[in-house]
Design an enzyme around this catalytic site. Structure first.
Site: not given
Ligand code: NAP
Length: 246
Positions: A89, A154
């Site tokens: 994730n 991305y």
């Molecule tokens: P978020 O709130 O920004 O959280 C991102 C998470 O990824 C955090 O737990 C962060 O860890 C972790 N992370 C970032 N870089 C990392 C690394 N190098 N090693 C290990 N962990 C890392 O993002 P989110 O919206 O929950 O997104 C989660 C996933 O869903 C992502 O893959 C994103 O691309 C995908 N996604 C999100 C959306 C959306 O609309 N939000 C839409 C489509 C897909 P820390 O907390 O330690 O920083």
């Protein structure tokens, strides 16, 4: 009583990953919650998960580093002796138009989102192959399916995850390992909080359900793909996007 299953969720201390982890905890999975930020209050996370009565290992590893993923997986095996589910994730964005995009913004996004998915999967799969069962769920995005101006890095990383998912589904099916992806649309987390209200309003016009999704709605689909309810599904990408991409 049946032994608890074990799930690793990367990027699990906030956002979508945390809701996924909570869902698995509710289903009695012992967990490894991965994060990267050094200021993360791991004790608070452990406290929060106490209510579920499952075992939790909160483990710092940068998924873009192969050796850190290797250590995470070794620590999981030392603690629990097996891995039933891997949820890739963790992800970041570094948006920009191609004419302005710095090389570093491309590399970072690919390294964390796509290479990170490889790094974790490569280290977990041998254990799943040995026990001839396992489930991998990769978090892609609708922009990996449909593209999005200003997100070429991305989108490329998330499209790469889809190709990776389908190839592994074919490769690992004979070992009883299923590999699927989810493609969330516009979900309410820190990642989308940076967008202005005007940008959000504009996005709503492209969503038939006319709202953002909630992280728990992504978690439901991830749990479905990990469960026996989806036992004949592999190599698929499920959009969770309010109908944004059909
Ligand atoms: P978020 O709130 O920004 O959280 C991102 C998470 O990824 C955090 O737990 C962060 O860890 C972790 N992370 C970032 N870089 C990392 C690394 N190098 N090693 C290990 N962990 C890392 O993002 P989110 O919206 O929950 O997104 C989660 C996933 O869903 C992502 O893959 C994103 O691309 C995908 N996604 C999100 C959306 C959306 O609309 N939000 C839409 C489509 C897909 P820390 O907390 O330690 O920083």
């Amino acid at each position: 009583m049946e032994e608890n299953k074990v799930a690793i969720v990367t990027g699990a201390t906030r956002g979508i990953g945390k809701k996924i982890a909570e869902r698995f905890a509710r289903e009695n999975y012992n967990l490894v919650l991965n994060y990267v930020s050094e200021n993360t209050d791991t004790n608070a996370i452990i406290d929060e998960f106490k209510e579920y009565g499952v075992q939790v290992l909160v483990y710092r590893a940068d998924v873009s580093k192969f050796d850190e993923c290797e250590n995470l997986v070794k620590a999981t095996i030392e603690k629990y002796g097996k891995i039933d589910v891997l949820v890739n994730n963790a992800g970041i964005t570094k948006d920009g138009l191609i004419a302005m995009m710095k090389e570093d913004a491309f590399d970072k996004v690919i390294d964390i989102n796509l290479k990170g998915t490889f790094n974790m999967t490569r280290n977990v799969v041998p254990y799943m192959m040995k026990k001839r069962s396992g489930n991998i769920i990769n978090v892609s995005s609708v922009v990996g399916v449909a593209g999005n101006a200003g997100q070429s890095n991305y989108s490329a990383s998330k499209a790469g995850i889809i190709g990776f998912t389908k190839s592994l589904a074919k490769e690992l099916a004979a070992r009883n390992i299923r590999v699927n992806a989810v493609a969330p649309g516009f979900i309410d987390t820190d990642m989308t909080n940076v967008l202005t209200d005007k940008v959000k309003e504009n996005i709503y016009t492209q969503i038939p359900l006319k709202r953002m999704g909630e992280a728990k709605e992504v978690a439901s689909a991830v749990y479905f793909l990990a469960s026996e309810e989806s036992s004949y599904i592999t190599g698929q990408v499920i959009n969770i996007d309010g109908g944004m991409v059909m």
